[in-house]
Design a protein around this motif. Structure first.
Motif, PDB file in Angstrom:
ATOM      1  N   THR A 106      61.272 -52.559  15.589  1.00 31.55           N
ATOM      2  CA  THR A 106      60.945 -52.466  17.123  1.00 31.55           C
ATOM      3  C   THR A 106      61.560 -53.533  17.971  1.00 31.55           C
ATOM      4  N   ASN A 109      64.878 -52.027  18.314  1.00 32.07           N
ATOM      5  CA  ASN A 109      65.126 -50.674  19.118  1.00 32.07           C
ATOM      6  C   ASN A 109      63.660 -50.176  19.184  1.00 32.07           C
ATOM      7  N   PRO A 110      63.174 -49.870  20.182  1.00 28.98           N
ATOM      8  CA  PRO A 110      61.614 -49.651  20.279  1.00 28.98           C
ATOM      9  C   PRO A 110      61.354 -48.083  19.923  1.00 28.98           C
ATOM     10  N   HIS A 112      62.969 -46.723  17.277  1.00 27.15           N
ATOM     11  CA  HIS A 112      63.448 -46.608  15.867  1.00 27.15           C
ATOM     12  C   HIS A 112      62.121 -46.388  14.885  1.00 27.15           C
TER      13      HIS A 112
ATOM     14  N   HIS B  48      72.363 -55.114  20.194  1.00 25.70           N
ATOM     15  CA  HIS B  48      71.577 -54.155  21.045  1.00 25.70           C
ATOM     16  C   HIS B  48      71.252 -54.960  22.172  1.00 25.70           C
ATOM     17  N   GLY B  52      66.945 -52.071  23.903  1.00 23.99           N
ATOM     18  CA  GLY B  52      67.024 -51.463  22.443  1.00 23.99           C
ATOM     19  C   GLY B  52      68.281 -50.449  22.188  1.00 23.99           C
TER      20      GLY B  52
END
Lengths: 133, 66
Positions: A106, A109-110, A112, B48, B52
């Motif tokens: 996370t 990428n929060p 994921h 990223h 994100g």
């Protein structure tokens, strides 16, 4: 009086919201959640839901060697399409089945999550989503 | 927070590792491809942004060698 239950809206739970350290993984049953994954054909095949050989490297934590990356929205998954022919499948993590999901990676990428289930089970609940981007 | 980097199996967007710097990510990618040359086209390092979102094209070893 029993302690108040945590809010259910934010599943899978965020480890930091539970006061857990970075890198903690909190897996919960799928419980009907819809998640999204890149696949290579319509309909998808079981091979789309098998961990790749790269996940079995010794420097990849064993926890992730048998889990699969999925994303919490169509757009979050589609953002990773870099190859012609890639598609996005919606996968329903049906309640009552041996399927677990946790927020992972996370910091990058929060949206994921990692999903743990057999390829056959995930394939049975997967549908390619066609949407204009 | 700034950019972060993830090593990704490109076919299914499976994340294999996350890194705070490009240098750390490149080192991990080079180690992986050294052990497994067939991964040169299959694994990429993807930046990223703060939200994100993956940004730009992935760095692959085969691209870097061209």
């Amino acid at each position: 009086m029993s302690p108040a239950a945590p809010p259910m809206a934010d599943l899978p739970p965020r480890p930091d919201a539970l006061g857990l350290p970075a890198g903690a993984v909190v897996a919960v049953p799928g419980d009907g959640l819809d998640v999204f994954r890149l696949v290579r054909s319509d309909p998808p095949t079981a091979d789309d839901f098998r961990p790749s050989r790269h996940q079995r490297r010794r420097d990849v934590p064993l926890l992730f060697a048998v889990g699969l990356s999925h994303y919490l929205s169509f757009d979050a998954a589609a953002a990773y399409i870099r190859r012609p022919g890639s598609l996005v499948a919606r996968v329903n993590l049906a309640a009552g089945l041996p399927i677990h999901v946790a927020r992972t990676f996370t910091a990058t990428n929060p949206l994921h999550v990692t999903v743990w289930a057999t390829p056959e089970l995930l394939l049975a609940h997967a549908t390619v989503v066609h949407r204009d981007r | 927070m700034g950019m972060r980097y993830a090593l990704i199996d490109l076919a299914h967007a499976d994340l294999l590792g996350e890194y705070a710097t490009l240098q750390q990510g490149r080192r991990a990618l080079e180690d992986l491809v050294r052990d497994e040359p067939a991964a040169a086209d299959e694994i990429g390092l993807l930046a990223h942004d703060d939200n994100g979102q993956p940004v730009g094209e992935p760095i692959t070893i085969s691209l870097a060698r061209r």
